[in-house]
Design an enzyme around this catalytic site. Structure first.
Site, PDB file in Angstrom:
ATOM      1  N   SER A  85       5.984  -6.412  -1.928  1.00 35.05           N
ATOM      2  CA  SER A  85       5.612  -6.454  -0.517  1.00 35.05           C
ATOM      3  C   SER A  85       6.163  -7.711   0.140  1.00 35.05           C
ATOM      4  O   SER A  85       6.271  -8.768  -0.489  1.00 35.05           O
ATOM      5  CB  SER A  85       4.086  -6.421  -0.422  1.00 35.05           C
ATOM      6  OG  SER A  85       3.693  -6.763   0.887  1.00 35.05           O
ATOM      7  N   THR A 102       0.827  -1.203   0.000  1.00 35.51           N
ATOM      8  CA  THR A 102       0.000   0.000   0.000  1.00 35.51           C
ATOM      9  C   THR A 102       0.862   1.254   0.000  1.00 35.51           C
ATOM     10  O   THR A 102       0.637   2.195  -0.756  1.00 35.51           O
ATOM     11  CB  THR A 102      -0.948  -0.011   1.216  1.00 35.51           C
ATOM     12  OG1 THR A 102      -1.842  -1.105   1.073  1.00 35.51           O
ATOM     13  CG2 THR A 102      -1.733   1.284   1.310  1.00 35.51           C
ATOM     14  N   CYS A 107      -8.431  -6.948   0.783  1.00 38.01           N
ATOM     15  CA  CYS A 107      -8.504  -5.517   1.008  1.00 38.01           C
ATOM     16  C   CYS A 107      -9.875  -4.947   0.674  1.00 38.01           C
ATOM     17  O   CYS A 107     -10.196  -3.834   1.041  1.00 38.01           O
ATOM     18  CB  CYS A 107      -7.436  -4.799   0.198  1.00 38.01           C
ATOM     19  SG  CYS A 107      -5.798  -5.376   0.615  1.00 38.01           S
ATOM     20  N   ASN A 151      -4.875  -9.301  -8.484  1.00 39.01           N
ATOM     21  CA  ASN A 151      -4.966 -10.013  -7.215  1.00 39.01           C
ATOM     22  C   ASN A 151      -6.211 -10.882  -7.089  1.00 39.01           C
ATOM     23  O   ASN A 151      -6.237 -11.824  -6.328  1.00 39.01           O
ATOM     24  CB  ASN A 151      -4.903  -9.011  -6.062  1.00 39.01           C
ATOM     25  CG  ASN A 151      -5.876  -7.873  -6.245  1.00 39.01           C
ATOM     26  OD1 ASN A 151      -5.904  -7.228  -7.287  1.00 39.01           O
ATOM     27  ND2 ASN A 151      -6.679  -7.597  -5.230  1.00 39.01           N
TER      28      ASN A 151
END
Lengths: 405, 379
Positions: free
Chosen positions: B198, B70, B322, B149
């Site tokens: 990430s 993020t 998310c 995703n």
């Protein structure tokens, strides 16, 4: 009964005004580091004093380690007992016996807690009498006693303090910056490092290594010396500079009489670069005026030309015997006299100039360009990290990192 | 337990946790401190950066350690938009980006930037012709993810990089959070200027990650307050987290070399088995990333299925974690123009190198009984 704490009195530090607090904190952390192998000990800071609480650790071992710490003026064993006559008697006897050869003593009592029934002046003969009854051939001497035993009756208890031991003096290491010590392996440079540290200076070392002319054992000698020095301060990083190439080039291309002078100038230049990279603001050497050819006034002037960094020379006016005395006291002498060649002894010309001058040195140097050689030496240099307990090379440190990554 | 929600997060490897613990314990000094303990920490940080850069095949100074995907995405999108706004305020992205990208663009729109959202086809692939047509003189950024995703769709990153070679002033950002370790992405060769990855998607720890920022790119920092991370991300470095992240990256790299076929085998098994089941319909493209399979069980609310599976110790998810708290439609699937009953009943299975065939078979078996049971009670 045993001593349960050591009282620490500051030296010069007490005069530091507003900075005193920072000095005290540094001293406390230096003591703590020195006592790492005595995990039960705790350090208590009070107004103008510090106490190391032993909590069962060996009093004499702890005392010995504290004595090495710079920034301490003197230390004494202290025991806290109840405000009770028998316990106080036992404590003063313990304090007297601590001073082995003392033949005379004096007791100085102080009564902060006025509710305690016996006034100070009456306490001295009561407690002194107990010592006299339990010893032989000992007398009271109020003017010039071998040992003065202090008794302080406070609200929380009674403190009995034995004789004073001298501390390391000077200032806590780390309070006056950092210097790069040129550490050869001889007798002088470690002593110089020790005295610099005594002024509160942390040190890194630079060492010039010339394999195959100088051996691994010569390097080990320097590591061992640094390890002795680390006992008085914190960790010492030795920057090992491969120097063979430069020495050979000097030998080949510079006139013999000036080779030593020019070699020293190269070492200065490299040291300054190391210092600058490490944010170190000065260099320290073991130079002592008149000792050898490189330490004449003319030599120092010519060698010093290549750096404008301050050079700390604690030994400059000392006699060799004074230096040896200190080397023995701090435990570096026996290491220094191990018979291995170092970079300062291996290429010594037969007749080094004792009165070189700057113009000639510059002229000879202008005939050969050393810039790249100096860069190369710095590029190939490596660091050995030395503390009182262990030695770690860059490679080992990197291996540690590799395990993590 | 069978954990099949690896696109949401992964289980940290024991070696990674061990590195974290050791780094936190032994190198706790602030890397910015002048003392030697601090410089040791700094050395460890730089060693980490070097290792990360060599694994990512970029230069060390191009690796900016972040708190994760993020932050990396926000840093790239807002950083480019703000830094280069005097030249232009037009930005391009796709309709199926991660919320940390989409919402960053939304925020920029409210500040006066203009954003073009490129449409995708049924498989979720961006329309290259539409992208070409959207490029303008005042465009400063194109941001496209490498792997979607929710669907696992692979975007034509190489082709986009090729197109953008003719527009040297437009920066190209790739959100590679789902792609790292699963697909190759030669950052330098494909003309990528910024790339987000990430830590917690690759068996590292949450709160770690990196943004690759090519040397010539200047960014407006999200965080001011210090000169850490080349002044684009102020704040005391998370050294133990970073060390753990870089360790995870190395282990992943080794895994990827050794086990890339493994994931494909698992996906193939899952794919062909689901295909045979009449109650479900696969949404993921066949040539998608090797770890994600998205499918719908029309007529059943995904949450009900997930909870029923959860009772049997099997963990999968709906859309991306998310956005999964928002009810109903998947915006990604909707952008792919899928039918309403598919977009409202989608499930995602996401695997890792740690899963095995037995787990997949067990999952399928339990899925069957679960659906059967649901049919009895709800059908």
């Amino acid at each position: 009964m045993n001593f349960d704490r050591i009282m620490i009195r500051y030296g010069e530090m007490a005069l530091k005004g507003k900075n005193k607090k920072a000095f005290e904190q540094k001293l406390q952390s230096n003591i703590a580091r020195m006592l790492r192998k005595h995990p039960e000990t705790t350090i208590q800071k009070t107004q103008g004093r510090m106490f190391v609480h032993l909590n069962g650790e060996d009093p004499h071992e702890v005392m010995q380690k504290c004595q090495n710490v710079f920034g301490i003026h003197s230390l004494s064993f202290t025991v806290k007992v109840e405000k009770e006559e028998e316990q106080m008697k036992e404590a003063v006897l313990l304090a007297f016996n601590e001073a082995n050869d003392a033949k005379s003593f004096k007791i100085s009592s102080k009564r902060t807690d006025k509710t305690f029934p016996i006034p100070s002046q009456e306490m001295n003969p009561i407690l002194g009498g107990h010592i006299l009854r339990n010893t032989e051939n000992v007398k009271v001497d109020v003017h010039n006693p071998d040992v003065e035993i202090k008794v302080e009756v406070r609200h929380e208890g009674t403190y009995v303090t034995a004789q004073d031991y001298p501390g390391g003096g000077g200032l806590p290491v780390g309070t006056t910056g950092k210097s790069l010590l040129m550490l050869s392996g001889g007798i002088d440079s470690p002593v110089s490092g020790y005295l610099t540290m005594k002024r509160g200076v942390e040190i890194d070392a630079v060492h010039f290594h010339s394999p195959p002319y100088t051996s691994e054992r010569a390097k080990q000698k320097v590591i061992d010396l640094a390890q002795e020095l680390a006992k008085y301060g914190s960790k010492i990083n030795i920057h090992v500079i491969p120097f063979t190439g430069i020495q050979q080039k000097i030998h080949r291309e510079m006139p013999e009489g000036y080779s030593m002078t020019i070699m020293r100038r190269m070492m200065m230049r490299i040291s300054e670069k190391v210092a600058s990279k490490e944010n170190i603001l000065s260099l320290t050497t073991g130079e002592s005026l008149g000792q050898v050819a490189s330490q004449t006034m003319e030599s120092m002037n010519t060698i010093n030309e290549v750096t404008n960094y301050p050079i700390v020379r604690p030994l400059v006016s000392m006699d060799k015997l004074e230096i040896i005395d200190i080397a023995r006291k701090i435990g570096t002498y026996d290491i220094s006299i191990r018979p291995f060649e170092d970079c300062c002894t291996v290429f010594v010309p037969k007749a080094p100039k004792t009165k070189p001058n700057r113009e000639k040195a510059n002229y000879y140097e202008s005939n050969a360009d050393f810039t790249q050689d100096i860069e190369d030496a710095l590029e190939e240099s490596y660091v050995i990290e030395v503390t009182a307990d262990h030695v770690k090379t860059n490679q080992q440190k990197d291996d540690e990192f590799s395990d993590l990554l | 337990m069978i954990y099949l929600d690896n696109s949401a997060t992964t289980r940290p490897l024991p070696e990674v946790l061990d590195s974290f613990q050791k780094a936190a314990d032994q190198y706790y000094a602030n890397p910015s401190s002048v003392h030697s303990f601090g410089s040791e920490a700094e050395r460890l940080l730089e060693r980490s950066r070097k290792q990360a850069s060599s694994l990512l095949q970029v230069d060390p100074q191009e690796v900016v350690f972040t708190s994760g995907g993020t932050e990396g995405n926000n840093m790239a999108v807002k950083g480019i938009a703000f830094q280069h706004q005097t030249r232009g305020k037009h930005l391009i992205t796709s309709r199926i980006e991660h919320p940390s990208v989409i919402q960053a663009f939304g925020a920029l729109e409210s500040l006066g930037f203009e954003v073009t959202y490129i449409n995708v086809n049924k498989d979720g692939k961006v329309n290259l012709e539409e992208l070409k047509g959207a490029l303008r003189e005042d465009t400063t950024l194109v941001s496209i993810m490498s792997v979607n995703n929710e669907l696992g769709t692979l975007q034509p990153i190489k082709e986009i990089g090729q197109i953008l070679k003719d527009y040297p002033k437009i920066f190209f950002h790739v959100d590679h959070v789902q792609g790292i370790g699963k697909i190759d992405l030669p950052i330098k060769d494909w003309g990528i200027d910024l790339c987000t990855i990430s830590g917690h998607k690759i068996h590292g720890l949450k709160g770690t990650g990196a943004l690759v920022v090519q040397k010539y790119v200047s960014l407006f920092p999200l965080l001011h307050g210090g000169s850490q991370e080349s002044e684009v991300r102020a704040g005391t470095e998370n050294l133990p987290g970073t060390v753990a992240f870089v360790k995870a990256l190395r282990l992943l790299h080794e895994d990827q070399i050794g086990k890339s076929d493994h994931l494909r085998t698992l996906r193939h098994l899952l794919w062909t088995s689901l295909k045979k089941r009449s109650y479900c319909q696969i949404n993921s493209p066949k040539d998608g990333a090797p770890h994600i399979v998205n499918f719908s069980i029309p007529g059943y609310k995904p949450e009900v299925v997930i909870h029923s599976l959860g009772e049997k110790g099997i963990f999968i998810s709906t859309k991306s974690a998310c956005s999964s708290k928002q009810p109903d439609v998947s915006t990604v699937l909707k952008a792919c123009n899928l039918d309403h009953d598919l977009t409202t009943s989608a499930l995602r299975v996401s695997m890792s190198y740690q899963n095995n065939e037995k787990e997949i078979e067990k999952f399928l078996e339990i899925l069957d009984t679960t659906v059967e049971k649901l049919q009895q009670t709800m059908g």
